[in-house]
Design an enzyme around this catalytic site. Sequence first.
Site, PDB file in Angstrom:
ATOM      1  N   HIS A  78     -29.349 -40.881  71.432  1.00 15.45           N
ATOM      2  CA  HIS A  78     -28.245 -41.825  71.245  1.00 15.45           C
ATOM      3  C   HIS A  78     -28.147 -42.339  69.810  1.00 15.45           C
ATOM      4  O   HIS A  78     -27.911 -43.520  69.564  1.00 15.45           O
ATOM      5  CB  HIS A  78     -28.367 -42.994  72.219  1.00 15.45           C
ATOM      6  CG  HIS A  78     -28.331 -42.584  73.653  1.00 15.45           C
ATOM      7  ND1 HIS A  78     -27.418 -41.672  74.142  1.00 15.45           N
ATOM      8  CD2 HIS A  78     -29.101 -42.953  74.709  1.00 15.45           C
ATOM      9  CE1 HIS A  78     -27.627 -41.495  75.437  1.00 15.45           C
ATOM     10  NE2 HIS A  78     -28.640 -42.248  75.801  1.00 15.45           N
ATOM     11  N   LYS A  95      13.498 -30.957  56.199  1.00 15.09           N
ATOM     12  CA  LYS A  95      14.366 -32.133  56.217  1.00 15.09           C
ATOM     13  C   LYS A  95      15.650 -31.858  56.994  1.00 15.09           C
ATOM     14  O   LYS A  95      16.190 -32.730  57.677  1.00 15.09           O
ATOM     15  CB  LYS A  95      14.696 -32.558  54.787  1.00 15.09           C
ATOM     16  CG  LYS A  95      15.606 -33.790  54.726  1.00 15.09           C
ATOM     17  CD  LYS A  95      15.782 -34.305  53.318  1.00 15.09           C
ATOM     18  CE  LYS A  95      16.665 -35.550  53.334  1.00 15.09           C
ATOM     19  NZ  LYS A  95      16.785 -36.177  51.991  1.00 15.09           N
ATOM     20  N   LYS A 127      11.388 -18.901  40.789  1.00 16.16           N
ATOM     21  CA  LYS A 127      12.161 -17.870  41.500  1.00 16.16           C
ATOM     22  C   LYS A 127      13.028 -18.482  42.592  1.00 16.16           C
ATOM     23  O   LYS A 127      14.173 -18.096  42.770  1.00 16.16           O
ATOM     24  CB  LYS A 127      11.243 -16.784  42.073  1.00 16.16           C
ATOM     25  CG  LYS A 127      10.047 -17.275  42.864  1.00 16.16           C
ATOM     26  CD  LYS A 127       9.060 -16.129  43.089  1.00 16.16           C
ATOM     27  CE  LYS A 127       7.773 -16.630  43.723  1.00 16.16           C
ATOM     28  NZ  LYS A 127       6.724 -15.603  43.720  1.00 16.16           N
ATOM     29  N   ASP A 138       0.983 -24.098  44.446  1.00 13.90           N
ATOM     30  CA  ASP A 138       2.342 -23.624  44.752  1.00 13.90           C
ATOM     31  C   ASP A 138       3.344 -24.750  44.494  1.00 13.90           C
ATOM     32  O   ASP A 138       3.106 -25.895  44.830  1.00 13.90           O
ATOM     33  CB  ASP A 138       2.407 -23.183  46.218  1.00 13.90           C
ATOM     34  CG  ASP A 138       3.534 -22.205  46.485  1.00 13.90           C
ATOM     35  OD1 ASP A 138       4.563 -22.293  45.798  1.00 13.90           O
ATOM     36  OD2 ASP A 138       3.371 -21.353  47.387  1.00 13.90           O
ATOM     37  N   ILE A 139       4.465 -24.381  43.878  1.00  5.15           N
ATOM     38  CA  ILE A 139       5.539 -25.331  43.590  1.00  5.15           C
ATOM     39  C   ILE A 139       6.785 -25.016  44.413  1.00  5.15           C
ATOM     40  O   ILE A 139       7.287 -25.834  45.182  1.00  5.15           O
ATOM     41  CB  ILE A 139       5.901 -25.349  42.092  1.00  5.15           C
ATOM     42  CG1 ILE A 139       4.659 -25.637  41.238  1.00  5.15           C
ATOM     43  CG2 ILE A 139       7.002 -26.363  41.816  1.00  5.15           C
ATOM     44  CD1 ILE A 139       3.995 -26.958  41.518  1.00  5.15           C
TER      45      ILE A 139
END
Length: 517
Positions: free
Chosen positions: A273, A134, A62, A122-123
Site C-alpha cells: 500500500h 474549426k 506549400k 510542422d507549421i
Amino acid sequence: MRALISVSDKTGIVELAKELVELGVEIISTGGTYNKLKEEGVAAIEISELTGFPECLDGRVKTLHPVVHAGLLAMRSNPDHMKQINDLEIDTIDMVIVNLYPFKSTIMKEGVTRAEAVENIDIGGPTMLRSAAKNYQDVAVVVDPRDYDKVLSELKTKKEVTLETKFYLMQKVFMHTSNYDTMIADYLKKERQDFELPETLTMTFEKVQDMRYGENPHQKAAFYRQVGKQIGSLVDAVQHNGKELSFNNINDTNGALELLKEFTEPTVVGCKHGNPCGVGSADHIYDAWVKAFNADKMSIFGGIVVSNREITKRMAEEMNEIFLEVIVAPSYEVEALEILKMKKNIRVLELKDIEVPQSSEALDMKKVNGGLIVQSIDSQLYQEEDFKVVTKTQPTQEQLEDMKFGMRVVKFVKSNGIAVVKNKQTVGIGPGQVNRIWATTQCFEHAEELIGKDATRNAVLASDAFFPFDDVVEAAHKAGITAIIQPGGAMRDQLSIDKCDEYGIAMVFTGMRHFKH
C-alpha cells in the site's frame, strides 16, 4: 467532393486514397505524399497546381495559401462566405487527411541536434488541421490512421461523414495538436535548461493501457507514460507473467522502486500500500531478500517485492511459497523465471535499468480539487558533511551505517514516518500516523510482535522529521534503541538532546526533512 492529403506517417494512405477515388473524391496532395500516390497509380492534383504557387523553402511553404484555407474555412451555410469564394474562384475542400512532421521520433533519436529538432516542427500541417477542425460541420478532418476505416465506412453507407463523427474528429485534432505543441515546448524548455516552474503548465502523456478499474471497482482508470525517454521507469518494464497491472499495483510498485533507487549495494524492498514493509541490504542479493522478508513476514503477504540484482532460483523458490502481487528485478535466472511462472497471476516484471534514478529536474504533482500542486522531486537524501552529532555519546561506525540506511528507508515512509534498523535490515516501520509518538510506539510494537522481544534492542531509529517533544526518545530508550538520526530543527530540540544524554543514546541531526504525504 475534394480531399487534401499530406501525411508523414503513410500507413494505409495509399489504400485509403484508392478507395476515395473510387467513391468519386478528387485528391489534392503535397510533396512526398503526392509522389507516393503517383507511384502507386492514384490520381491526384499537386498542391502547387491548386494554388498556382510553387512549393518553396525546402517545402516549408506549400499549403500556407488563401486558396487552401479559404477552401477549408468557408462555411457552406453562410451565403456571404460562399459568394466570396465564388467571386475569388476558390473551390471548397471537404476533407483533410494530415499527420504531422515526426517531431517526437526525431527528438527520441540518439545525438539529435537542435537544428534537426527545429526542422521537424510542422507549421503548415497544424494550420490546416486547425482550419479544417474549426469548420468541422463542413469538413471531415482525419489525423489518426486508425480512423480511416470509420470514415470510409460512413462514406460508403451514408454517402457522407456524419456530423457526429466530424465532431469526434474535431476533438481528436485539437488533442493531437495540443500534444504536439506541448512536446515542442517541453523540448525547448529542456534545451534551455529552464528548471523554473512556469506561469502556465502544460504536459502531455500517452496511454499505455486502460485498466479494469482504479483504486476501487467503481473508479475508471488508465496508465499513461510521459513522452520522452524514461530510463529505469516502470513504463519501460517488460512483463513476463501474470495479469495486467492494476492501478494499485502500479502505484505501490512505483513507490517501492523509488526507495530501491536510493541503494547501490544488493538490496531488496518489500512494499505494501505504498509503504515499505521490509528492506534489507547485504553483500549478496539472497541475503538481502532474507532480511527484507524476515523484517515483516505478515505484511509482505500480497505485497510488492523489488530487487536491484538478478532474482536467483533459490529466491524464486522462496518467493513462490508466499502470495506476492508483483516482483520487479533487472533480470532473472532462467530457472527462477520458470518457477515464478508456475503461478499464473503473479506479475513478473523485468526492468533492466532499475538502478537509474529519476532526473532531479522531474516534477512531483498532486491533483487537488480544482487545481494542481507541483514541486521538484525530493531528489536529495542528506549531505553527509552536514551531519551533526548533538549528544555526548558518539555513534559508532556501524551505527552510522545503519543511520544512513534508515534515512534512505524513512524518506519513503508516509509521514509521520519512523524506521528502526539493525545491521542494514528494517526491524520496524511506523508510517502515516497523525503524531510522531504514535508512529514510534506502533513501530516498536510491530517489531516485537513480528520479530521478537529484543528486535529493537541496540537498533538505530530514523525519523523523517524533527521531534517536537522528548517523548520519542523516552520510548526509544524503553525499546533499547542506542542511536537516533533525525533532521533536527524543533524549538524544543534541546529536550530530546538532554534526554538522549540522560540515557547514553547517540543522536545525529541531518538538517534535511523528508515529509511524504
